[in-house]
Design a protein around this motif. Structure first.
Motif, PDB file in Angstrom:
ATOM      1  N   ASP A 240     -57.378  28.475  -1.208  1.00 39.17           N
ATOM      2  CA  ASP A 240     -58.278  27.421  -1.962  1.00 39.17           C
ATOM      3  C   ASP A 240     -57.646  26.117  -1.355  1.00 39.17           C
ATOM      4  O   ASP A 240     -56.197  25.530  -2.030  1.00 39.17           O
ATOM      5  N   PRO A 241     -58.620  25.636  -1.824  1.00 40.21           N
ATOM      6  CA  PRO A 241     -57.820  23.558  -1.500  1.00 40.21           C
ATOM      7  C   PRO A 241     -57.083  23.582  -2.897  1.00 40.21           C
ATOM      8  O   PRO A 241     -55.812  22.854  -2.012  1.00 40.21           O
ATOM      9  N   HIS A 242     -57.107  23.704  -3.538  1.00 39.69           N
ATOM     10  CA  HIS A 242     -55.451  23.722  -4.968  1.00 39.69           C
ATOM     11  C   HIS A 242     -54.941  24.185  -4.371  1.00 39.69           C
ATOM     12  O   HIS A 242     -53.500  23.504  -4.129  1.00 39.69           O
ATOM     13  N   LEU A 243     -54.308  25.279  -3.646  1.00 39.08           N
ATOM     14  CA  LEU A 243     -53.812  26.352  -3.668  1.00 39.08           C
ATOM     15  C   LEU A 243     -52.536  25.607  -2.304  1.00 39.08           C
ATOM     16  O   LEU A 243     -51.989  25.745  -1.958  1.00 39.08           O
ATOM     17  N   ARG A 244     -53.687  25.492  -1.339  1.00 39.91           N
ATOM     18  CA  ARG A 244     -53.403  24.578   0.143  1.00 39.91           C
ATOM     19  C   ARG A 244     -52.222  23.912   0.032  1.00 39.91           C
ATOM     20  O   ARG A 244     -51.721  22.805  -0.180  1.00 39.91           O
ATOM     21  N   LYS A 245     -52.884  22.830  -0.952  1.00 33.76           N
ATOM     22  CA  LYS A 245     -52.099  21.309  -1.552  1.00 33.76           C
ATOM     23  C   LYS A 245     -50.985  21.728  -1.905  1.00 33.76           C
ATOM     24  O   LYS A 245     -49.414  20.974  -1.545  1.00 33.76           O
ATOM     25  N   LEU A 246     -50.930  22.819  -3.388  1.00 31.92           N
ATOM     26  CA  LEU A 246     -49.388  22.696  -3.347  1.00 31.92           C
ATOM     27  C   LEU A 246     -48.467  24.150  -2.613  1.00 31.92           C
ATOM     28  O   LEU A 246     -47.262  23.317  -2.317  1.00 31.92           O
ATOM     29  N   VAL A 247     -49.224  24.519  -1.426  1.00 26.81           N
ATOM     30  CA  VAL A 247     -48.109  24.848  -0.189  1.00 26.81           C
ATOM     31  C   VAL A 247     -47.764  23.496   0.717  1.00 26.81           C
ATOM     32  O   VAL A 247     -46.809  23.286   0.815  1.00 26.81           O
ATOM     33  N   TYR A 248     -48.549  22.472   1.095  1.00 26.83           N
ATOM     34  CA  TYR A 248     -48.389  21.551   1.782  1.00 26.83           C
ATOM     35  C   TYR A 248     -46.973  20.783   1.278  1.00 26.83           C
ATOM     36  O   TYR A 248     -45.893  19.981   1.537  1.00 26.83           O
ATOM     37  N   SER A 249     -47.213  20.400  -0.588  1.00 26.23           N
ATOM     38  CA  SER A 249     -46.164  19.350  -0.769  1.00 26.23           C
ATOM     39  C   SER A 249     -44.744  20.403  -1.450  1.00 26.23           C
ATOM     40  O   SER A 249     -43.868  20.158  -1.044  1.00 26.23           O
ATOM     41  N   SER A 250     -44.649  21.625  -1.218  1.00 27.23           N
ATOM     42  CA  SER A 250     -43.662  23.112  -1.564  1.00 27.23           C
ATOM     43  C   SER A 250     -43.137  22.360  -0.386  1.00 27.23           C
ATOM     44  O   SER A 250     -41.565  22.288  -0.011  1.00 27.23           O
ATOM     45  N   VAL A 251     -43.006  22.403   0.956  1.00 23.18           N
ATOM     46  CA  VAL A 251     -43.086  22.563   2.449  1.00 23.18           C
ATOM     47  C   VAL A 251     -42.083  21.101   2.389  1.00 23.18           C
ATOM     48  O   VAL A 251     -41.308  20.648   3.019  1.00 23.18           O
ATOM     49  N   VAL A 252     -43.026  19.796   1.579  1.00 27.13           N
ATOM     50  CA  VAL A 252     -42.676  18.502   2.168  1.00 27.13           C
ATOM     51  C   VAL A 252     -41.018  18.139   1.304  1.00 27.13           C
ATOM     52  O   VAL A 252     -40.207  17.981   1.297  1.00 27.13           O
ATOM     53  N   ALA A 253     -41.162  18.861   0.380  1.00 26.36           N
ATOM     54  CA  ALA A 253     -40.310  18.914  -1.448  1.00 26.36           C
ATOM     55  C   ALA A 253     -39.227  19.745  -0.170  1.00 26.36           C
ATOM     56  O   ALA A 253     -37.570  19.739  -0.269  1.00 26.36           O
ATOM     57  N   VAL A 254     -38.778  20.764   0.095  1.00 25.46           N
ATOM     58  CA  VAL A 254     -37.629  21.451   0.878  1.00 25.46           C
ATOM     59  C   VAL A 254     -37.403  20.886   1.659  1.00 25.46           C
ATOM     60  O   VAL A 254     -35.724  20.719   1.793  1.00 25.46           O
ATOM     61  N   VAL A 255     -37.776  20.175   2.988  1.00 30.02           N
ATOM     62  CA  VAL A 255     -37.432  19.205   4.344  1.00 30.02           C
ATOM     63  C   VAL A 255     -37.095  18.202   3.841  1.00 30.02           C
ATOM     64  O   VAL A 255     -35.746  17.822   3.525  1.00 30.02           O
ATOM     65  N   SER A 256     -37.571  17.444   2.609  1.00 33.07           N
ATOM     66  CA  SER A 256     -37.079  16.313   1.917  1.00 33.07           C
ATOM     67  C   SER A 256     -34.986  17.220   1.981  1.00 33.07           C
ATOM     68  O   SER A 256     -35.014  16.294   1.882  1.00 33.07           O
ATOM     69  N   ILE A 257     -35.423  18.183   0.859  1.00 33.05           N
ATOM     70  CA  ILE A 257     -33.731  18.767   0.102  1.00 33.05           C
ATOM     71  C   ILE A 257     -33.398  18.799   1.143  1.00 33.05           C
ATOM     72  O   ILE A 257     -31.970  18.313   1.073  1.00 33.05           O
ATOM     73  N   CYS A 258     -33.360  19.650   2.169  1.00 34.52           N
ATOM     74  CA  CYS A 258     -32.644  20.102   3.784  1.00 34.52           C
ATOM     75  C   CYS A 258     -32.313  17.910   4.551  1.00 34.52           C
ATOM     76  O   CYS A 258     -31.161  18.409   4.664  1.00 34.52           O
ATOM     77  N   GLY A 259     -32.873  17.291   4.596  1.00 40.26           N
ATOM     78  CA  GLY A 259     -32.624  15.698   4.898  1.00 40.26           C
ATOM     79  C   GLY A 259     -31.287  15.588   3.551  1.00 40.26           C
ATOM     80  O   GLY A 259     -30.189  14.701   4.129  1.00 40.26           O
ATOM     81  N   GLN A 260     -31.527  15.905   2.667  1.00 43.61           N
ATOM     82  CA  GLN A 260     -30.890  14.919   1.746  1.00 43.61           C
ATOM     83  C   GLN A 260     -29.621  15.690   1.358  1.00 43.61           C
ATOM     84  O   GLN A 260     -28.269  15.095   1.482  1.00 43.61           O
ATOM     85  N   PHE A 261     -29.037  16.983   1.644  1.00 44.99           N
ATOM     86  CA  PHE A 261     -28.116  17.231   1.862  1.00 44.99           C
ATOM     87  C   PHE A 261     -27.273  17.823   2.668  1.00 44.99           C
ATOM     88  O   PHE A 261     -25.905  17.745   3.385  1.00 44.99           O
TER      89      PHE A 261
END
Length: 140
Positions: free
Chosen positions: A5-26
């Motif tokens: 579902d396009p709404h679910l796909r957007k949620l998955v993409y934003s979750s991946v971006v958030a995890v990558v950002s947290i790893c970079g900060q860590f």
């Protein structure tokens, strides 16, 4: 991911971006808190051994008397350990740090020319300390 579902796909993409950002900060936090060897400076070198004639002769005497312990590659590490112990017991140290098995091995391997090693081994046959070993000039 067309089946999502396009709404679910957007949620998955934003979750991946958030995890990558947290790893970079860590990673940035870890790099900022761990000591860096470039800023700490080099490790100070050990003081160099200073050999006197009596210590040198005692080392040679020990190696000659333990020549049966020579293997394919030269004296065994245990021979240099026993040489360091013998030097410490003889109380011949006049300057520099105490002689260790590493320093004894280094003295034998790099402190003597092949000629000096031959002279030292001939001492066993004659029982006489050659003049070349009685002065510092004869050791190199």
């Amino acid at each position: 991911m067309d089946w999502l579902d396009p709404h679910l796909r957007k949620l998955v993409y934003s979750s991946v971006v958030a995890v990558v950002s947290i790893c970079g900060q860590f990673t940035t936090v870890i790099m900022a808190t761990e000591p860096n060897t470039a800023t700490v400076g080099p490790v100070p070198a050990e003081p160099k051994a200073q050999w006197n004639v009596a210590e040198t002769n005692a080392l040679l005497d020990h190696l000659v008397s333990n020549k049966s312990e020579v293997g394919d590659g030269g004296f065994k590490p245990s021979t240099f350990t026993s040489a360091a112990t013998a030097l410490a017991r003889a109380n011949l140290l006049t300057a520099g740090p105490p002689k260790t098995n590493k320093r004894c091995r280094s003295k034998w391997n790099t402190g003597y020319t092949e000629r000096s090693k031959t002279i030292a081994m001939s001492q066993e046959l004659t029982g006489i300390i050659p003049e070349a070993l009685e002065s510092k000039e004869g050791l190199h």
